[in-house]
Scaffold this active site. Structure first.
Site, PDB file in Angstrom:
ATOM      1  N   ASP A 210      37.484  21.851  52.426  1.00  0.00           N
ATOM      2  CA  ASP A 210      36.722  20.663  51.337  1.00  0.00           C
ATOM      3  C   ASP A 210      35.944  20.177  52.415  1.00  0.00           C
ATOM      4  OD1 ASP A 210      37.469  17.889  50.780  1.00  0.00           O
ATOM      5  OD2 ASP A 210      39.550  18.887  50.609  1.00  0.00           O
ATOM      6  N   ASP A 236      30.833  21.668  49.941  1.00  0.00           N
ATOM      7  CA  ASP A 236      30.898  20.932  49.415  1.00  0.00           C
ATOM      8  C   ASP A 236      30.549  21.616  47.718  1.00  0.00           C
ATOM      9  OD1 ASP A 236      30.076  19.162  46.426  1.00  0.00           O
ATOM     10  OD2 ASP A 236      28.906  17.790  47.930  1.00  0.00           O
ATOM     11  N   PHE A 237      32.212  21.477  47.120  1.00  0.00           N
ATOM     12  CA  PHE A 237      32.071  22.233  46.254  1.00  0.00           C
ATOM     13  C   PHE A 237      31.639  22.481  44.834  1.00  0.00           C
ATOM     14  CE2 PHE A 237      36.791  20.184  45.036  1.00  0.00           C
ATOM     15  CZ  PHE A 237      36.302  19.439  44.393  1.00  0.00           C
ATOM     16  N   HIS A 255      41.675  16.766  37.330  1.00  0.00           N
ATOM     17  CA  HIS A 255      42.208  15.866  37.818  1.00  0.00           C
ATOM     18  C   HIS A 255      41.914  14.534  37.463  1.00  0.00           C
ATOM     19  CE1 HIS A 255      45.413  14.057  40.636  1.00  0.00           C
ATOM     20  NE2 HIS A 255      44.597  14.020  40.802  1.00  0.00           N
ATOM     21  N   ASN A 302      46.337   5.924  35.937  1.00  0.00           N
ATOM     22  CA  ASN A 302      45.798   6.405  37.242  1.00  0.00           C
ATOM     23  C   ASN A 302      44.437   6.594  37.861  1.00  0.00           C
ATOM     24  OD1 ASN A 302      46.562   5.161  40.088  1.00  0.00           O
ATOM     25  ND2 ASN A 302      46.566   7.263  40.461  1.00  0.00           N
TER      26      ASN A 302
HETATM   27  N1  SAM Z   1      44.225  19.841  46.880  1.00  0.00           N
HETATM   28  C1  SAM Z   1      44.585  18.743  47.564  1.00  0.00           C
HETATM   29  C2  SAM Z   1      46.606  18.198  47.093  1.00  0.00           C
HETATM   30  O1  SAM Z   1      46.350  18.066  46.312  1.00  0.00           O
HETATM   31  O2  SAM Z   1      46.643  17.610  47.264  1.00  0.00           O
HETATM   32  C3  SAM Z   1      44.416  17.423  47.577  1.00  0.00           C
HETATM   33  C4  SAM Z   1      44.151  16.718  46.045  1.00  0.00           C
HETATM   34  S1  SAM Z   1      42.663  15.417  46.467  1.00  0.00           S
HETATM   35  C5  SAM Z   1      42.784  14.146  44.705  1.00  0.00           C
HETATM   36  C6  SAM Z   1      40.846  15.801  46.024  1.00  0.00           C
HETATM   37  C7  SAM Z   1      40.230  16.549  47.284  1.00  0.00           C
HETATM   38  O3  SAM Z   1      39.026  17.181  46.495  1.00  0.00           O
HETATM   39  C8  SAM Z   1      40.104  15.621  48.840  1.00  0.00           C
HETATM   40  O4  SAM Z   1      41.242  16.642  49.925  1.00  0.00           O
HETATM   41  C9  SAM Z   1      38.532  16.248  48.540  1.00  0.00           C
HETATM   42  O5  SAM Z   1      38.460  15.504  50.012  1.00  0.00           O
HETATM   43  C10 SAM Z   1      38.781  16.787  47.849  1.00  0.00           C
HETATM   44  N2  SAM Z   1      36.644  16.933  47.583  1.00  0.00           N
HETATM   45  C11 SAM Z   1      36.462  15.642  46.695  1.00  0.00           C
HETATM   46  N3  SAM Z   1      34.881  16.408  46.264  1.00  0.00           N
HETATM   47  C12 SAM Z   1      34.548  17.366  46.894  1.00  0.00           C
HETATM   48  C13 SAM Z   1      33.286  17.871  46.955  1.00  0.00           C
HETATM   49  N4  SAM Z   1      33.155  18.118  46.190  1.00  0.00           N
HETATM   50  N5  SAM Z   1      33.473  19.565  47.634  1.00  0.00           N
HETATM   51  C14 SAM Z   1      34.957  19.789  48.471  1.00  0.00           C
HETATM   52  N6  SAM Z   1      35.587  19.131  48.588  1.00  0.00           N
HETATM   53  C15 SAM Z   1      35.621  17.716  47.815  1.00  0.00           C
END
Ligand code: SAM
Length: 345
Positions: A210, A236-237, A255, A302
């Protein structure tokens, strides 16, 4: 005729006033009604509750009455006086000290989601999220906006965390994941699903990938040292290289994003994935014919007010996975909010 559905529009009246129910729940939690009743050894009178939550007698009386009507509180009469206690569900899910508490989610719904939904009409008209109107923050970088303060980020992480106490086990057991031993949970956030994985599969290790500040907070507040088979990877993915693994979990990630960005991410995952490995997509699936489930339909709205993405059908996820190289796509529904789609390399 008087028996026709048009005679009394119960459903429409209920929908019109649905937000009154949400706000009653939010307020009772915010004022600590359920916590107070849980910490007391006996049912409490109106006066005792009003004093305990430091609120007006009149306001408290109406709030407790509404909570009783909503089956969130029980009432009894003792010596001619009404006394209040938590229902079983309220003590399990609406008290802060409960291990499966939903109070953090309720807080986020009240303080963030509710405010965004004030602009739902604009969101539908414009087809975009409403951060700027709701919070005065630009949303070009979605997670910069979502994590606009440390406090907001922690609240978001608590929201993400809590549902997996309720639905996590079903999600990780929907497919037999035991053949996959090196697992990366991309956007793994607070690690709730990672913990469910290591509990269920004794052979696996799970790395939470993350953003650096999320990893830092997750380490400090969510994942303790006894979770030996859970580790972290800051990155950062979209921008950074993905490590190779047997299985990548993408839970509530796709989503958030458009089809284009989803394919970009899934293609990176496919390239990093070991041959024979796979990707597990965890999402609230919409029915193919658009008929439901209502939760997923509302979540998709949402996603409109809060993100760049949407909820999708199993066929839509299958198309994204196929376009990214994955094969042998299988779908398992859990009967709860979140379902799973598995693709193989
Ligand atoms: N997978 C978890 C869950 O279902 O409880 C969290 C889902 S949350 C909607 C999206 C996650 O993606 C967050 O933890 C956010 O920090 C991470 N995220 C968003 N953009 C990202 C990026 N560019 N690289 C890595 N992680 C990222």
């Amino acid at each position: 005729t008087t028996t026709s559905a048009a005679a009394y529009p119960r459903k429409i009246l209920d929908y019109m006033e649905g937000f009154l129910v949400s706000k009653t729940l939010f307020t009772a939690c915010e004022l600590g009604v359920f916590d107070l009743l849980a910490s007391s050894q006996r049912p409490l009178s109106l006066e005792e509750v009003a004093q305990g939550i430091r609120a007006s007698l009149d306001g408290t009386e109406r709030l407790l009455a509404a909570c009783t009507g909503l089956d969130l509180l029980n009432t009894h009469t003792l010596d001619g006086q009404v006394i209040y206690s938590n229902t079983e569900q309220s003590s399990v899910y609406l008290t802060q000290s409960s291990p499966v508490s939903l109070t953090q989610s309720i807080h986020y719904s009240s303080k963030t989601i509710y405010l965004c939904w004030h602009y739902l009409t604009d969101a539908v008209r414009e087809g975009s999220n409403q951060y700027e109107k709701a919070f005065g923050v630009k949303s070009e970088d979605l997670f910069e906006a979502l994590y606009r303060s440390e406090e907001e980020m922690v609240k978001f992480m608590q929201l993400m965390n809590s549902i997996w106490n309720i639905c996590g086990r079903d999600v990780v057991t929907a497919f037999n994941l035991s053949p996959f031993t090196t697992i990366y949970d991309l956007g793994g956030c607070s690690g709730a699903l990672a913990k469910q994985c290591v509990l269920t599969y004794p052979e696996c290790t799970v790395t939470i990938f993350d953003l650096p500040k999320v990893v830092k907070t997750s380490r400090e507040h969510f994942v303790t040292d006894d979770n030996q088979r859970v580790s972290f990877h800051e990155g950062d993915f979209f921008k950074d290289a993905l490590p190779d693994a047997d299985l990548y979990i993408l839970a509530r990630i796709l989503h958030d994003w458009t089809d284009e960005r989803s394919i970009e991410l899934l293609t990176k995952v496919y390239r990093a994935c070991r041959p024979g490995g796979g990707v597990l997509v965890v999402e609230a699936l919409l029915c193919e014919d658009g008929s439901g489930p209502l939760t997923a339909q509302l979540y998709s709205l949402n996603m409109l007010v809060q993100t760049e993405g949407k909820e999708r059908t199993a066929a839509e996820y299958t198309a994204l996975l196929t376009a990214s190289g994955f094969q042998n796509i299988q779908v398992e529904r859990t009967g709860k909010i979140y379902d799973t789609v598995l693709g193989r390399k």
